[in-house]
Design a protein around this motif. Structure first.
Motif, PDB file in Angstrom:
ATOM      1  N   MET A   1      12.470  28.834  58.290  1.00 32.27           N
ATOM      2  CA  MET A   1      12.370  27.371  58.401  1.00 32.27           C
ATOM      3  C   MET A   1      11.567  26.796  57.240  1.00 32.27           C
ATOM      4  SD  MET A   1      13.303  24.767  60.244  1.00 32.27           S
ATOM      5  CE  MET A   1      13.518  25.158  61.992  1.00 32.27           C
TER       6      MET A   1
ATOM      7  N   LEU B   1      13.796  26.594  54.274  1.00 26.71           N
ATOM      8  CA  LEU B   1      14.811  25.543  54.351  1.00 26.71           C
ATOM      9  C   LEU B   1      14.196  24.152  54.280  1.00 26.71           C
ATOM     10  CD1 LEU B   1      17.057  26.890  57.254  1.00 26.71           C
ATOM     11  CD2 LEU B   1      17.467  27.074  54.787  1.00 26.71           C
TER      12      LEU B   1
ATOM     13  N   ARG C   1       8.664  21.708  58.575  1.00 25.76           N
ATOM     14  CA  ARG C   1       9.491  21.296  59.708  1.00 25.76           C
ATOM     15  C   ARG C   1       9.202  22.082  60.992  1.00 25.76           C
ATOM     16  NH1 ARG C   1      13.759  18.086  60.560  1.00 25.76           N
ATOM     17  NH2 ARG C   1      15.303  18.685  62.113  1.00 25.76           N
TER      18      ARG C   1
ATOM     19  N   VAL D   1       9.994  20.549  65.115  1.00 24.64           N
ATOM     20  CA  VAL D   1      11.173  20.828  65.941  1.00 24.64           C
ATOM     21  C   VAL D   1      10.778  21.450  67.277  1.00 24.64           C
ATOM     22  CG1 VAL D   1      12.725  21.113  63.978  1.00 24.64           C
ATOM     23  CG2 VAL D   1      11.483  23.106  64.897  1.00 24.64           C
TER      24      VAL D   1
ATOM     25  N   ALA E   1      20.201  12.486  51.913  1.00 25.66           N
ATOM     26  CA  ALA E   1      20.194  12.977  53.294  1.00 25.66           C
ATOM     27  C   ALA E   1      21.057  12.098  54.203  1.00 25.66           C
ATOM     28  CB  ALA E   1      18.763  13.032  53.817  1.00 25.66           C
ATOM     29  N   VAL E   2      21.772  12.725  55.124  1.00 30.59           N
ATOM     30  CA  VAL E   2      22.668  12.031  56.053  1.00 30.59           C
ATOM     31  C   VAL E   2      22.111  12.166  57.473  1.00 30.59           C
ATOM     32  CG1 VAL E   2      25.017  11.892  56.964  1.00 30.59           C
ATOM     33  CG2 VAL E   2      24.639  12.623  54.585  1.00 30.59           C
ATOM     34  N   PRO E   3      21.556  11.076  58.044  1.00 27.88           N
ATOM     35  CA  PRO E   3      20.992  11.173  59.405  1.00 27.88           C
ATOM     36  C   PRO E   3      22.086  11.458  60.432  1.00 27.88           C
ATOM     37  CG  PRO E   3      20.275   9.155  58.291  1.00 27.88           C
ATOM     38  CD  PRO E   3      21.374   9.737  57.462  1.00 27.88           C
ATOM     39  N   ASP E   4      21.743  12.202  61.457  1.00 30.62           N
ATOM     40  CA  ASP E   4      22.673  12.474  62.557  1.00 30.62           C
ATOM     41  C   ASP E   4      23.068  11.157  63.209  1.00 30.62           C
ATOM     42  OD1 ASP E   4      24.049  13.315  64.748  1.00 30.62           O
ATOM     43  OD2 ASP E   4      22.466  14.622  65.525  1.00 30.62           O
TER      44      ASP E   4
ATOM     45  N   GLY F   1      21.773   9.724  66.529  1.00 34.65           N
ATOM     46  CA  GLY F   1      20.572   8.933  66.691  1.00 34.65           C
ATOM     47  C   GLY F   1      19.310   9.737  66.916  1.00 34.65           C
TER      48      GLY F   1
ATOM     49  N   TRP G   1      14.847  14.496  49.193  1.00 31.32           N
ATOM     50  CA  TRP G   1      15.891  15.514  49.010  1.00 31.32           C
ATOM     51  C   TRP G   1      16.913  15.108  47.945  1.00 31.32           C
ATOM     52  CZ3 TRP G   1      16.567  20.446  50.326  1.00 31.32           C
ATOM     53  CH2 TRP G   1      17.838  20.990  50.183  1.00 31.32           C
TER      54      TRP G   1
ATOM     55  N   LEU H   1      22.359  21.792  54.240  1.00 27.56           N
ATOM     56  CA  LEU H   1      21.501  22.356  55.281  1.00 27.56           C
ATOM     57  C   LEU H   1      21.566  21.417  56.475  1.00 27.56           C
ATOM     58  CD1 LEU H   1      18.373  23.233  53.084  1.00 27.56           C
ATOM     59  CD2 LEU H   1      20.472  24.578  53.461  1.00 27.56           C
TER      60      LEU H   1
ATOM     61  N   LEU I   1      19.941  20.178  59.743  1.00 28.95           N
ATOM     62  CA  LEU I   1      18.645  20.188  60.428  1.00 28.95           C
ATOM     63  C   LEU I   1      18.796  19.637  61.840  1.00 28.95           C
ATOM     64  CD1 LEU I   1      16.234  18.951  57.588  1.00 28.95           C
ATOM     65  CD2 LEU I   1      17.234  21.213  57.969  1.00 28.95           C
ATOM     66  N   ALA I   2      18.641  20.521  62.807  1.00 28.64           N
ATOM     67  CA  ALA I   2      18.801  20.155  64.216  1.00 28.64           C
ATOM     68  C   ALA I   2      17.442  19.824  64.828  1.00 28.64           C
ATOM     69  CB  ALA I   2      19.463  21.289  64.979  1.00 28.64           C
TER      70      ALA I   2
ATOM     71  N   HIS J   1      19.539  24.967  63.987  1.00 24.14           N
ATOM     72  CA  HIS J   1      19.694  24.753  62.548  1.00 24.14           C
ATOM     73  C   HIS J   1      20.849  25.615  62.036  1.00 24.14           C
ATOM     74  CE1 HIS J   1      15.957  22.634  62.779  1.00 24.14           C
ATOM     75  NE2 HIS J   1      15.904  22.450  61.471  1.00 24.14           N
TER      76      HIS J   1
ATOM     77  N   PRO K   1      24.330  18.028  62.967  1.00 26.53           N
ATOM     78  CA  PRO K   1      23.886  19.117  63.856  1.00 26.53           C
ATOM     79  C   PRO K   1      24.435  18.935  65.269  1.00 26.53           C
ATOM     80  CG  PRO K   1      22.083  17.577  63.410  1.00 26.53           C
ATOM     81  CD  PRO K   1      23.216  17.184  62.517  1.00 26.53           C
TER      82      PRO K   1
ATOM     83  N   ALA L   1      16.787  14.396  62.438  1.00 25.40           N
ATOM     84  CA  ALA L   1      17.878  15.359  62.454  1.00 25.40           C
ATOM     85  C   ALA L   1      19.006  14.835  61.569  1.00 25.40           C
ATOM     86  CB  ALA L   1      18.384  15.595  63.876  1.00 25.40           C
ATOM     87  N   GLY L   2      19.666  15.742  60.890  1.00 23.67           N
ATOM     88  CA  GLY L   2      20.767  15.332  60.019  1.00 23.67           C
ATOM     89  C   GLY L   2      21.098  16.423  59.027  1.00 23.67           C
ATOM     90  N   VAL L   3      21.779  16.032  57.966  1.00 19.29           N
ATOM     91  CA  VAL L   3      22.250  17.003  56.977  1.00 19.29           C
ATOM     92  C   VAL L   3      21.586  16.717  55.624  1.00 19.29           C
ATOM     93  CG1 VAL L   3      24.281  17.841  55.721  1.00 19.29           C
ATOM     94  CG2 VAL L   3      24.454  17.290  58.164  1.00 19.29           C
TER      95      VAL L   3
END
Lengths: 217, 217
Positions: free
Chosen positions: A127, A130, A134, A138, A193-196, A199, A211, B91, B93-94, B100, B168, B181-183
């Motif tokens: 972790m 990566l 973090r 988590v 970075a791409v947020p989930d 949400g 990043w 990557l 990130l969960a 992850h 994720p 969380a995201g990519v």
């Protein structure tokens, strides 16, 4: 690994373009640390296989992990394997077709993987590799999740690096060929970075904002 | 390869996270065409090896080449091999450490390499893959250079692709975890072309000017 000019074993002696070989541990470690994944070759009753998987380094070992059910992980504790990591740094365009080549940094490791007892320390190091910091944020691994996970490591004792960099090397009689010559660089780059989309309101931590290069907060 | 949901052989049936498997030729071809190199696993009396080398595709075959003296090329015409290509796309990130993962596109090919008779056509296809239009500008391969070069190819009949993309996938009970969380995207990127300092006055061709994104003429 103390003598950068000597291979640690016959099978790690670089044969093709041997002047690019390097057996120095610092060079090897830097190549591994720049990687998120490796390719692992192993042999079983179905043949020879080449499987990509995430990797990271702790000291003088390379680590991998996966589900207890993984065929890869089962076979690796039974047989020797070969691990390769390759970073492609550019296309090298020479004046003759024959002297075209690529710039790269590659590492190759031979040996037998062994099971890692302290899975918590090993997975926390992954972790950190990566996403620094973090682990504290988590939901950590449960006993059930850890019980379903196998962590293996391989010693970096029998390993070699091979590095090519710099401009093309043409034959003297080709130097006047009327064609552009040089290097077309390639690198692994980071995108924003791409947020989930599912949400969750947590703010982007600093390493996520940074990043993609520019601060994307 | 006509049925995207069926593996062409037992050893190309994706076992781990099998819902990410894809056996469609178009997907496989796109993964190969996006690559400059592959990793090849083979087995000989010294053990199992994993070697990176340049690759390119013509139709339903993957091609490689090298010196006639290459151990890799000698062994590959004697034994089955496994070829892997992996593009790391990010990557993932969960909210829990356990979920992850990484986004990637990977291809795996099993089979036996065979010698290619028309080396000229094959090597010109490699040049077109590396630098479109360049074959007409460079000093072409001499008879001696072609005689020293071995070109091999492997059929894409026994192959599989595996692709993960997107955000994720967390367990329902982790969705409220207060963590971003995201990519974090990764990609292979091109840097500005570096002319050979040894000189030569030829102008940058269009594909070299455009290599680094902005026109660097």
């Amino acid at each position: 690994m103390s003598n950068p000019s000597a291979a640690p074993s016959p099978r790690t002696r670089v044969r093709r373009v041997a002047e690019l070989a390097n057996y120095d541990a610092a060079v090897l470690h830097a190549i591994i640390d720049a990687a998120y994944l490796c390719h692992i070759a192993f042999h079983d009753e179905r043949g020879t296989h080449c499987i990509p998987t995430a990797c990271w380094r702790i000291g003088a070992h390379l680590y991998i992990h996966g589900s207890n059910g993984s065929r890869l992980l089962k076979r690796l504790s039974e047989n020797d394997a070969c691990v390769s990591i390759t970073h492609l740094d550019g296309l090298v365009l020479a004046r003759s077709a024959f002297n075209h080549t690529m710039n790269y940094r590659s590492a190759m490791i031979y040996g037998r993987f062994e099971a890692v007892a302290d899975k918590h320390a090993a997975m926390e190091a992954l972790m950190e590799h990566l996403a620094p910091g973090r682990q504290a944020e988590v939901r950590g691994g449960s006993d059930k999740e850890y019980a379903a996970t196998t962590v293996l490591r391989i010693a970096l004792d029998e390993a070699a690096a091979k590095v090519r960099s710099g401009p093309p090397l043409d034959d003297a009689e080709d130097m006047a060929q009327p064609v552009w010559a040089g290097v077309l660089p390639l690198a692994q780059s980071r995108g924003r970075a791409v947020p989930d989309p599912a949400g969750g309101g947590a703010a982007m931590p600093a390493f996520v904002r940074q990043w993609g290069g520019a601060d994307s907060a």
